[in-house]
Design an enzyme around this catalytic site. Structure first.
Site, short mmCIF file in Angstrom:
data_model
loop_
_atom_site.label_atom_id
_atom_site.label_comp_id
_atom_site.label_asym_id
_atom_site.label_seq_id
_atom_site.Cartn_x
_atom_site.Cartn_y
_atom_site.Cartn_z
CG LEU A 1 3.65 5.89 7.50
CD1 LEU A 1 4.48 5.63 8.76
CD2 LEU A 1 2.81 7.15 7.67
CE1 TYR A 2 0.12 -0.60 2.42
CE2 TYR A 2 2.06 -1.09 1.08
CZ TYR A 2 0.80 -1.43 1.54
OH TYR A 2 0.23 -2.61 1.14
CB ALA A 3 7.21 -0.20 3.57
CB THR B 1 1.81 0.71 8.64
OG1 THR B 1 1.55 0.59 7.22
CG2 THR B 1 1.96 2.16 9.01
#
Length: 454
Positions: free
Chosen positions: A265-267, A269
């Site tokens: 999810l970090y990637a 965003t």
């Protein structure tokens, strides 16, 4: 290993006692109510019950608390505490009554050719280093940071002390606070924005996914909204991430490679941030430059990074877990020393062209760029541990395990030819030299009975 005493910074809450109000029996409203009560028996029973039902509805609406959505929109994610323009962010006691003068003085460059830069995430790892480098060469710098508790706030406050000693003013506030950012831009005519504020970390997204949307998407959009409405518009440089390459198997990673397969999810965003930036560049004429950082490390780093908590656990004699890929494959990272990354950030600011919009209206085509900032030399995690063992003179207790499915990727490797060509970017610090500087800082900062080999 001695323990750093926790730094507490609690604000005293001043309770308010609601006053009591007694009805005035001499009031005409009181007598009117009395007459209505006396004659209620004369009303039809159906009408009476209708009045009672209406009264209960109004009472329910009056006593209902504010909605969660409304409350959340005014609150920042920081241990559940609300920070807005009307609390510590701008006019609170932590800034003092003359904060505008402090911001203006901090943003003033030493020469007419200098930059005036707003650095978001200024007390973060990269943010603090970039802010200090800008100030050292004569640029004006104002920081903004919400000092959230993703990792130890004492470290962030210590970085802030360094910034204060260098004459850098940091506003404690959230990038989602539009009123705060608007007020800052009204006070200072920033020429550039260095946007480094973000919710970092790949694994933490599985525990608190909404914090990534709040900071990396909502916060970025809010900042761009303020920038596009500014007159003149600033040039914006922001931190993307090597994580956007996700499941890409082609190496080394090039800016031309596909980035539509995020592994976390970090990637996702961070990739969303790149697409959002392109939109604001296309519609509003904002000059935007994205920097894809590759595993940045060094003094004053982030405690959630492997090199940092490996050092901590090795000194404490605790077991460390080393990941391996499928079929005992090697896990490697393109570790990039902080000083090299800072040079890339400053080069991006120096080569950024002016935005072409004014007051939210585009006047012409604007610059849009994406660069990799890496070291181009992936190092296996096992090699990282060996270097730390040598520097700390302690044998690590190692346990090799299969890499879990938590968003991590087995390797990263940057192609920096574009950054070298257009920014003059050229990393010069290898992993052993960089870790030597980190370990020296770590032992000096936390204190240790173990002696490191310098």
């Amino acid at each position: 290993m001695t323990q750093l005493k926790p730094i507490l910074s609690h604000l005293d809450a001043i309770p308010s006692t609601p006053g009591k109000c007694k009805p005035d029996k001499t009031s005409p409203y009181h007598s009117t109510f009395h007459r209505l009560r006396l004659h209620s028996a004369l009303l039809p029973r159906r009408t009476l019950w209708s009045f009672i039902f209406l009264f209960l509805i109004l009472l329910f609406l009056f006593l209902s608390p504010p909605s969660a959505t409304s409350t959340a929109s005014n609150a920042s994610v920081n241990g559940g505490k609300r920070r807005s323009l009307h609390t510590a962010a701008v006019v609170g006691p932590s800034l003092g009554p003359n904060w505008e003068n402090r911001a203006w003085a901090s943003a003033r460059p030493a020469s007419k050719s200098g930059l005036s830069v707003l650095v978001t995430g200024a007390v973060g790892f990269v943010g603090a280093h970039v802010s200090l480098a800008l100030k050292k060469r004569g640029d004006g710098v104002v920081g903004v940071d919400n000092f959230n508790s993703y990792y130890e706030t004492g470290l962030k406050k210590a970085r802030n002390s360094l910034l204060e000693k260098s004459g850098i003013f940091v506003v404690e506030g959230d990038i989602n606070d539009a009123a705060l950012l608007r007020k800052l831009f009204e006070t200072v005519k920033f020429t550039h924005v260095m946007h480094l504020a973000a919710q970092a970390g790949v694994r933490y997204a599985m525990k608190n996914p909404m914090s990534y949307i709040h900071s990396n998407v909502d916060g970025f959009v809010n900042l761009l909204e303020i920038c596009k409405a500014a007159n003149p518009q600033p040039s914006v440089v922001w931190a993307s991430s090597s994580s956007v390459y996700g499941l890409n198997s082609k190496v080394p990673f090039s800016e031309k490679d596909r980035t539509d397969q995020p592994a976390s999810l970090y990637a996702a965003t961070k990739k969303a941030g790149e697409e959002i930036a392109h939109t604001y560049n296309h519609i509003y004429g904002l000059s935007l430059t994205g920097l894809r950082f590759f595993t940045v490390y060094g003094p004053w780093g982030r405690p959630d990074m492997a090199y940092y908590f490996f050092t901590k656990d090795i000194l404490r004699g605790k077991e460390i877990k080393i990941y391996e890929g499928v079929d005992h494959g090697t896990v490697a990272r393109d570790f990039t020393y902080i000083d090299d990354v800072v040079k890339g950030c400053l080069a991006a600011l120096d080569t950024a062209k002016k935005s072409t919009g004014s007051g939210g209206k585009k006047r012409g085509a604007a610059q849009f760029r994406i660069y990799n900032l890496g070291n181009t030399t992936p190092v296996p995690i096992g090699r990282l541990v060996s270097i730390l063992e040598k520097l700390l003179r302690v044998k690590a207790k190692k346990k090799v395990i299969q890499m879990p499915r938590n968003g991590d990727v087995p390797f990263t490797h940057a192609n920096i030819s574009l950054a070298h060509k257009e920014l003059g970017y050229k990393p010069t610090t290898d992993l052993e030299a960089g870790l030597k500087k980190f370990v020296k800082w770590y032992v000096g900062y936390y204190g240790s009975k173990k002696k490191s080999a310098w």
